[in-house]
Motif scaffolding. Sequence first.
Motif, PDB file in Angstrom:
ATOM      1  N   THR A  40       0.830  -1.203   0.000  1.00 49.82           N
ATOM      2  CA  THR A  40       0.000   0.000   0.000  1.00 49.82           C
ATOM      3  C   THR A  40       0.866   1.255   0.000  1.00 49.82           C
ATOM      4  O   THR A  40       0.593   2.216  -0.724  1.00 49.82           O
ATOM      5  CB  THR A  40      -0.926   0.005   1.236  1.00 49.82           C
ATOM      6  OG1 THR A  40      -1.698  -1.187   1.241  1.00 49.82           O
ATOM      7  CG2 THR A  40      -1.843   1.202   1.233  1.00 49.82           C
ATOM      8  N   ALA A  43       2.274   1.768  -3.437  1.00 46.01           N
ATOM      9  CA  ALA A  43       1.259   2.310  -4.353  1.00 46.01           C
ATOM     10  C   ALA A  43       1.037   3.793  -4.092  1.00 46.01           C
ATOM     11  O   ALA A  43       0.889   4.589  -5.037  1.00 46.01           O
ATOM     12  CB  ALA A  43      -0.048   1.540  -4.194  1.00 46.01           C
ATOM     13  N   ARG A  44       1.039   4.202  -2.837  1.00 39.61           N
ATOM     14  CA  ARG A  44       0.847   5.623  -2.504  1.00 39.61           C
ATOM     15  C   ARG A  44       2.034   6.459  -2.991  1.00 39.61           C
ATOM     16  O   ARG A  44       1.862   7.589  -3.445  1.00 39.61           O
ATOM     17  CB  ARG A  44       0.654   5.817  -0.998  1.00 39.61           C
ATOM     18  CG  ARG A  44      -0.569   5.178  -0.435  1.00 39.61           C
ATOM     19  CD  ARG A  44      -1.849   5.803  -0.980  1.00 39.61           C
ATOM     20  NE  ARG A  44      -3.020   5.158  -0.435  1.00 39.61           N
ATOM     21  CZ  ARG A  44      -3.789   4.307  -1.085  1.00 39.61           C
ATOM     22  NH1 ARG A  44      -3.523   3.999  -2.331  1.00 39.61           N
ATOM     23  NH2 ARG A  44      -4.846   3.771  -0.516  1.00 39.61           N
ATOM     24  N   HIS A  45       3.247   5.899  -2.902  1.00 39.85           N
ATOM     25  CA  HIS A  45       4.428   6.619  -3.410  1.00 39.85           C
ATOM     26  C   HIS A  45       4.323   6.804  -4.923  1.00 39.85           C
ATOM     27  O   HIS A  45       4.675   7.871  -5.447  1.00 39.85           O
ATOM     28  CB  HIS A  45       5.714   5.877  -3.052  1.00 39.85           C
ATOM     29  CG  HIS A  45       6.193   6.132  -1.658  1.00 39.85           C
ATOM     30  ND1 HIS A  45       6.634   7.362  -1.237  1.00 39.85           N
ATOM     31  CD2 HIS A  45       6.290   5.306  -0.585  1.00 39.85           C
ATOM     32  CE1 HIS A  45       6.990   7.295   0.031  1.00 39.85           C
ATOM     33  NE2 HIS A  45       6.782   6.053   0.452  1.00 39.85           N
ATOM     34  N   GLN A  46       3.841   5.774  -5.621  1.00 37.59           N
ATOM     35  CA  GLN A  46       3.667   5.905  -7.065  1.00 37.59           C
ATOM     36  C   GLN A  46       2.624   6.967  -7.392  1.00 37.59           C
ATOM     37  O   GLN A  46       2.815   7.793  -8.287  1.00 37.59           O
ATOM     38  CB  GLN A  46       3.261   4.566  -7.675  1.00 37.59           C
ATOM     39  CG  GLN A  46       4.378   3.569  -7.769  1.00 37.59           C
ATOM     40  CD  GLN A  46       3.922   2.253  -8.379  1.00 37.59           C
ATOM     41  OE1 GLN A  46       2.731   1.994  -8.485  1.00 37.59           O
ATOM     42  NE2 GLN A  46       4.886   1.421  -8.755  1.00 37.59           N
ATOM     43  N   GLU A  47       1.507   6.962  -6.652  1.00 34.58           N
ATOM     44  CA  GLU A  47       0.477   7.977  -6.874  1.00 34.58           C
ATOM     45  C   GLU A  47       1.024   9.373  -6.613  1.00 34.58           C
ATOM     46  O   GLU A  47       0.739  10.308  -7.365  1.00 34.58           O
ATOM     47  CB  GLU A  47      -0.719   7.720  -5.957  1.00 34.58           C
ATOM     48  CG  GLU A  47      -1.544   6.521  -6.323  1.00 34.58           C
ATOM     49  CD  GLU A  47      -2.656   6.269  -5.327  1.00 34.58           C
ATOM     50  OE1 GLU A  47      -3.012   7.206  -4.574  1.00 34.58           O
ATOM     51  OE2 GLU A  47      -3.168   5.146  -5.293  1.00 34.58           O
ATOM     52  N   LEU A  48       1.807   9.505  -5.538  1.00 33.65           N
ATOM     53  CA  LEU A  48       2.368  10.810  -5.198  1.00 33.65           C
ATOM     54  C   LEU A  48       3.318  11.304  -6.279  1.00 33.65           C
ATOM     55  O   LEU A  48       3.276  12.481  -6.665  1.00 33.65           O
ATOM     56  CB  LEU A  48       3.086  10.735  -3.849  1.00 33.65           C
ATOM     57  CG  LEU A  48       3.666  12.031  -3.316  1.00 33.65           C
ATOM     58  CD1 LEU A  48       2.568  13.057  -3.086  1.00 33.65           C
ATOM     59  CD2 LEU A  48       4.427  11.774  -2.029  1.00 33.65           C
ATOM     60  N   MET A  50       3.250  10.491  -9.409  1.00 31.22           N
ATOM     61  CA  MET A  50       2.453  10.813 -10.588  1.00 31.22           C
ATOM     62  C   MET A  50       1.755  12.172 -10.389  1.00 31.22           C
ATOM     63  O   MET A  50       1.717  13.000 -11.305  1.00 31.22           O
ATOM     64  CB  MET A  50       1.412   9.728 -10.846  1.00 31.22           C
ATOM     65  CG  MET A  50       0.616   9.949 -12.106  1.00 31.22           C
ATOM     66  SD  MET A  50      -0.499   8.617 -12.543  1.00 31.22           S
ATOM     67  CE  MET A  50      -1.459   8.442 -11.071  1.00 31.22           C
ATOM     68  N   LEU A  51       1.245  12.435  -9.177  1.00 36.11           N
ATOM     69  CA  LEU A  51       0.597  13.718  -8.906  1.00 36.11           C
ATOM     70  C   LEU A  51       1.591  14.872  -8.966  1.00 36.11           C
ATOM     71  O   LEU A  51       1.264  15.965  -9.448  1.00 36.11           O
ATOM     72  CB  LEU A  51      -0.102  13.678  -7.554  1.00 36.11           C
ATOM     73  CG  LEU A  51      -1.368  12.829  -7.489  1.00 36.11           C
ATOM     74  CD1 LEU A  51      -1.847  12.724  -6.047  1.00 36.11           C
ATOM     75  CD2 LEU A  51      -2.449  13.403  -8.375  1.00 36.11           C
ATOM     76  N   GLU A  54       2.170  15.547 -12.606  1.00 33.36           N
ATOM     77  CA  GLU A  54       1.021  16.231 -13.179  1.00 33.36           C
ATOM     78  C   GLU A  54       0.978  17.700 -12.739  1.00 33.36           C
ATOM     79  O   GLU A  54       0.675  18.597 -13.533  1.00 33.36           O
ATOM     80  CB  GLU A  54      -0.258  15.519 -12.756  1.00 33.36           C
ATOM     81  CG  GLU A  54      -1.503  16.050 -13.417  1.00 33.36           C
ATOM     82  CD  GLU A  54      -2.735  15.235 -13.050  1.00 33.36           C
ATOM     83  OE1 GLU A  54      -3.837  15.732 -13.327  1.00 33.36           O
ATOM     84  OE2 GLU A  54      -2.597  14.138 -12.488  1.00 33.36           O
TER      85      GLU A  54
END
Length: 147
Positions: A40, A43-48, A50-51, A54
């Motif tokens: 988890t 996954a949060r590091h990847q989302e961060l 990516m954000l 962006e």
Amino acid sequence: MRTVFYALSICLVVALAFWAYDEGYRTRATERAVARLERTIGARHQELSMLKAEWAYLNRPDRLHELAEMNFESLGLVPLAPDHFALADQVSFAPPPPPEPPRNRIAGKVLERQIGDVIVMNHVFGAEAESRVIAPPTLADDGEQLP
């Protein structure tokens, strides 16, 4: 006496075996929970990341300049110029708040009011006590404090 000792030893070994078996299962469950948390977190590091990418893409200066030009009539945004800055003397600040009214408390409370730089305090302990005037310290011409 020996049979009692042997029986107690066997019971102790069986109890320790059950305890070790239970601890093994608890350890495996904890390891699975830790692995799930690590996935988890990954996954949060990847989302961060990516954000963040962006955000960097959306905050490109050329894109923001185009948006400001497209919406100039509604937003009125203009580039900063040296004449947009002012001195602190030219800024109008809010007026200071009005002074607090003097606090008058009776029956064992503090009676206090401020007169210029002098604070008059009265601690009432039963009967009406006289006010004491406490003045700020003053300095003599040579800089020493007067009593």
